[in-house]
Every structure is written in C-alpha cells, then in structure tokens.
Design an enzyme around this catalytic site. Structure first.
Site, PDB file in Angstrom:
ATOM      1  N   ASP A 158       6.570   5.937 -11.129  1.00  0.00           N
ATOM      2  CA  ASP A 158       5.704   6.574 -10.138  1.00  0.00           C
ATOM      3  C   ASP A 158       4.427   7.143 -10.766  1.00  0.00           C
ATOM      4  O   ASP A 158       4.089   8.319 -10.562  1.00  0.00           O
ATOM      5  CB  ASP A 158       6.451   7.701  -9.408  1.00  0.00           C
ATOM      6  CG  ASP A 158       7.797   7.259  -8.879  1.00  0.00           C
ATOM      7  OD1 ASP A 158       7.890   6.128  -8.393  1.00  0.00           O
ATOM      8  OD2 ASP A 158       8.756   8.051  -8.956  1.00  0.00           O
TER       9      ASP A 158
ATOM     10  N   GLU B 224       5.770   5.178   1.645  1.00  0.00           N
ATOM     11  CA  GLU B 224       5.876   6.373   0.807  1.00  0.00           C
ATOM     12  C   GLU B 224       4.771   6.323  -0.258  1.00  0.00           C
ATOM     13  O   GLU B 224       3.932   5.423  -0.278  1.00  0.00           O
ATOM     14  CB  GLU B 224       7.251   6.423   0.137  1.00  0.00           C
ATOM     15  CG  GLU B 224       7.551   5.210  -0.721  1.00  0.00           C
ATOM     16  CD  GLU B 224       8.969   5.187  -1.262  1.00  0.00           C
ATOM     17  OE1 GLU B 224       9.599   6.243  -1.340  1.00  0.00           O
ATOM     18  OE2 GLU B 224       9.433   4.095  -1.629  1.00  0.00           O
TER      19      GLU B 224
END
Length: 563
Positions: free
Chosen positions: A14, A187
C-alpha cells in the site's frame, strides 16, 4: 539507471509516495506489526533506505489485542505547509459485517520526527488520505464502510473537508464522489489536481489476483461528478498471469523535479509448486505484497497511462534527473545485540519491545517467556521480514526450560495461526530436547504438529548453547541444529513455504495482508517466566532465483519463474 521491481522487496504494501525537494519518500502498511508505518527514502527511485518507523510509541499506536491483519492499513503520507502529514487507520475488527476502525492524523517538521500526538479524525472507512487543494483547503478522501447486509460493504469514496483551525473534519460537507466500477471493492483513494482536473486514483477488486487501479477525473469536487478513465484499468495483472509482477493496483502518483511521472503500487511475486497449474492457483506470495514503481505518461486526452501497458514492467527507466542514492546491496542483517534498543529492521507484534518481553544490549538478547505463538496479547517475539526467496537465518540460544510448557528458539511466522519453529524444550523424562513444531491453519488457531514427537533430539548434558538455522529455499524450508556452531545436523523436516502466504491463509478465512517473517521467540505459558538468551542473529540473503549450478542471484525476470 534502471528501476528494478520490486523496489521494496518483502512485505511493504500500500505505498504512499511523495517527493519533497529532491527526495522521495514511501510510507507503507504494517498491519499488526509494531512499530507502525515504515518510511523509505530515495533520490533516484532505484535505491531505497529504511529511514523511520513512525508509530514507535504507545502514545502514537497501541494495538494490544488487535486481530491478525488488523492494525495499520494503508497510511497516507503528504507534505504541505512546511511539514509532513500522516493519516493512518487502526483497524480493530477484520472479519464479519463490521470493520471497527479509527483514522488518525499526526504531523512532523522532519521525517525523522518528532511526530505529534495523534488526532482522532473519524471512523467512516479505512484507506483515508489527505488532499491539500491549491486554494489552501484540505479534504479527507476515504473508502466508506457499510455493514448492512443488503448493501455492498464498500460504499464508494467519501470526501470530507478538514478544518485546519479546529483540526477536525466538517461532517456536514461529506459527500460520495465516486462509487467505483462494476469490479467493486473500491478503496485506497488518492486525489491529485493536475492541469485543472481533479484526478482520483482508487483500487478495486481486492488485494488478490483480481486487483486493479482505476482513475477518474472531474473539474470539481461535487458529489458523483467524476468520469472514469476510458480504456482502463490504469494498472492490473488480472489479465497478465505470466508477468513476473502480480496484484499491482493500490498505490500513489508522484512527479519528478524534471516533470516526469511515476506510480508506486503494491505488487507480489507468486510462485507455484511443480505439481500445480501456473494459473489456478496463480501462486503463493510468501514475500507478501511488495512495492513496485512504474513510469507514467499522459495521453492526448489527458489520461495517465502506464508505460509498457497496464501490466507494468520489471525494469523501468529511472528519472532523467535522478541523484544516485547509496543503499545496501541486499537486506542481509547481522545483529550481535550490542545496542540497548532493537535494530530498525526488527518488529514485534501489536506492542513495543519492553522489559515485559525482555531486554537487549551488551552482546545478548534476553527474552522472557510469555504466551504461545498463537497469543495476540502477551508474546515475546522479535522478527524481521522475509525479503528474498532464498536465505539462511541463524541464531545461538541458551535456555533451560522448566517443562514442555516452556520453549525458545527460531521461528518462521506469518500470523497467530500459521507459523513453525525449531526450539529447546523439556521432555517427559526431564531432558532438554530440540523439537520442531508447526501450526498450519485450519479452524481459527489451527492444528499443531510436533514433528519429532518421541524422537526429539536430546541435548547432551553440559551443553550451554544450541545453534539453530533455517534454510529457506523458495517453495520449502528446513531447520537445522548444532552443538558447536560448526557441525550442523538436519532435523529431516521439510516444510511447505506456501503456508506462510496471504494466498494460503485467505483460502481458509478472512483476508490477510502481511507476509512471512523470521525471528526469535521465547514461550512459557506455565507463567513461570523462563528466560532465553540469544547470542546473535544472522539473516543472509542468497537471492531470488536459483541457477542451474546451484548458486543464487537477485536478477529479476520479465516473466514468472513458477518453480
């Protein structure tokens, strides 16, 4: 220079990338591992150094009792108004209808800190990021969670204005700006303003082999005003199963001083057993989700495109204005435990290393036995990431257990239900012995196997120290022992490395997002606080690929090496 992907090997997922002057910074997720949020720095996008673990005190982060793969999800690093801003999410529930979480903000004048006490922002959804508009206003952009069974749980991307005077959100300004595509699971949003457009980058498809990143844009920040990129997705490996890099998607965009553009994304490098199909299962990502960097160009209509196609490339041209950065050739580590604090590469689970776990310094690490390796509350374990497919890990330990309930040794660990280790314990005859155990998943905490059972290796009387070694060879790993540090003996136990991967664990329950670790642990669930003394730890990387002559190399490939 060429960027060789992944640029951050091993569990570094991420990525949130920014540039401040001539230096690039990447912040990555750490989930239940402490300290939280790793920061790497580079001036060339090629060579990276770990410079800071930001959330390194319980004031900043306390995850005691957090579930496996809870904790710190998708931190967002930004720079504005002369300081660094970090938004991070602490997820407290990972399965079921709810995802109880809290989003926090901390700031610092320098990347090394000190970082301010965290400000609670909200709990609307995870993967929050902070957008600094060019008019001085700031907005929180985030995934939005919906627990209701008659709605999809990923309820679009919400934008909420942030008041820097009160340092609070203005909930009355909240609106959904993007609902995502038919792929769902939207997301990981990041918002940028470029040439008069607001560009929204968002991940979809879940962080598995269906993962992707999409782009939408708008001239305003009004509700549902964004249009999706034509001929998308922006990046994915769903339709490139033979690519060396897989799972690319969730990430962030950055520009160079010279006006070039790059995108940092999570990625994975799965492998297959020789008996398996190369596409189903697509493979086992034992190094976890890593970080790749792809070059980006803009088409005539003003849409970003990954150079070489949306599957990305292993080798990418570095920026023309890159300043060569000095970094270690690999991630090998040798620790004599001379310092009074742990090396920056070590992690603990959920809480910091304190006297409750043990102490380090003066040439030794002392661990005080607590709960088992399945314990999410009280556990004496220090561990570091696997960052190469082929490596050896070695230690030297002194331990005199009270009973079979006390154990100490060397572990390969994924989470509370998937781990193994070689350790010293005591048998029913009162002898100190060496055993190999594995927890292989299954029903929640999984089924435990003692591999040596009645044939556990008796430690000769008068032996003060025992040496342990783990030889990790991509698809499998083995444990070895020595009584003098010179003559090594194989335990005969060969373990499947796939068990320590996201892809293996997620087949059984929930979503799991970390990677394999190797480390040292002491257990004494009897409560008598047996202590183990470790003389050193050595992690020696051999490479990512095995050559025909039996040697190893770090040279990457454009296609997957399935075996």
């Amino acid at each position: 220079m060429k960027i060789q992907n992944p640029v951050l090997p091993g569990f570094n997922s991420d990525p949130s990338i920014i540039r401040v002057a001539d230096t690039y910074y990447i912040a990555t997720s750490t989930f239940e591992w402490f300290p939280g949020v790793r920061i790497h720095a580079s001036k060339d996008l090629v060579h990276w150094n770990l410079v800071k673990n930001v959330l390194d005190t319980t004031t900043l982060l306390d995850m005691k009792g957090n579930p496996s793969s809870g904790g710190i999800w998708a931190p967002d690093l930004s720079y504005a108004d002369g300081k660094f801003w970090l938004i991070f999410t602490d997820v407290k529930i990972t399965d079921g209808a709810f995802k109880d979480m809290k989003n926090y903000l901390t700031t610092a004048d320098a990347i090394e800190g000190p970082w301010s006490d965290p400000i609670l922002v909200n709990g609307v959804g995870f993967d929050a990021s902070l957008f600094h508009d060019d008019d001085g206003r700031k907005y929180l952009v985030q995934q939005t969670w919906d627990h209701r069974e008659y709605h999809h749980p990923f309820d679009g991307i919400t934008l909420t204005e942030f008041d820097t005077t009160t340092m609070k959100l203005k909930p009355e300004t909240a609106r959904t700006i993007w609902e995502g595509t038919e792929v769902k699971l939207v997301e990981g949003p990041h918002l940028y303003k470029i040439d008069g457009y607001y560009y929204l980058f968002a991940a979809e498809g879940g962080t598995i082999f269906t993962h992707q990143e999409v782009v939408a844009r708008s001239k305003s920040l009004n509700a549902l005003s964004f249009d999706r990129e034509p001929e998308g997705p922006f990046i994915t490996n769903f339709d490139t199963p033979n690519s060396y890099l897989q799972k690319q998607g969730h990430g962030a965009l950055v520009s160079t001083l010279g006006g070039e553009w790059y995108y940092a994304s999570l990625t994975a490098r799965p492998w297959n057993h020789a008996t398996e199909s190369a596409t189903d299962p697509r493979g086992w990502s034992t190094l976890g989700r890593e970080t790749s960097i792809q070059k980006v160009e803009w088409d005539a209509a003003g849409w970003p495109r990954v150079v070489g196609g949306h599957g990305g490339q292993t080798y990418v041209d570095a920026p023309k204005d890159a300043i060569e950065t000095i970094a270690p050739a690999d991630h090998s580590q040798h620790d004599e435990f001379d310092a009074p604090q742990l090396d920056i590469n070590w992690n603990t689970l959920r809480v910091p290393f304190t006297e409750k776990m043990g102490q380090t310094g003066e040439g030794k690490l002392v661990l005080r036995g607590q709960g088992s390796l399945a314990n999410p509350f009280d556990l004496s374990l220090i561990a570091r990431r696997w960052q190469a497919f082929y490596f050896d890990a070695e230690t030297k330990v002194k331990f005199n257990p009270y009973s079979y309930q006390a154990m100490a040794g060397l572990t390969n660990y994924y989470n509370h239900s998937h781990w193994s280790w070689i350790f010293i314990t005591k048998n029913d005859d009162g002898q100190n012995v060496i055993e190999v155990g594995e927890n292989k998943g299954g029903l929640r905490n999984g089924a435990y196997t003692s591999y040596l059972k009645d044939q556990a290796i008796v430690i000769p009387d008068g032996t003060e120290y025992v040496w342990f070694k783990s030889e990790n060879r991509k698809q499998s790993y083995t444990y070895h022992y020595s009584f003098d540090g010179q003559n090594w003996h194989d335990t005969g136990v060969i373990l499947d490395a796939a068990v320590l991967s996201d892809d293996y664990v997620v087949r059984e329950y929930g979503g799991f997002f970390t990677g394999a670790y190797v480390g040292l642990s002491a257990v004494d669930y009897s409560g008598y606080d047996s202590t183990a003394t470790f003389d050193f730890f050595d992690y020696k990387e051999l490479g990512d690929r095995e050559l025909a002559d039996g040697s190893y190399t770090f040279e990457a490939s454009e296609t997957r090496d399935f075996n």
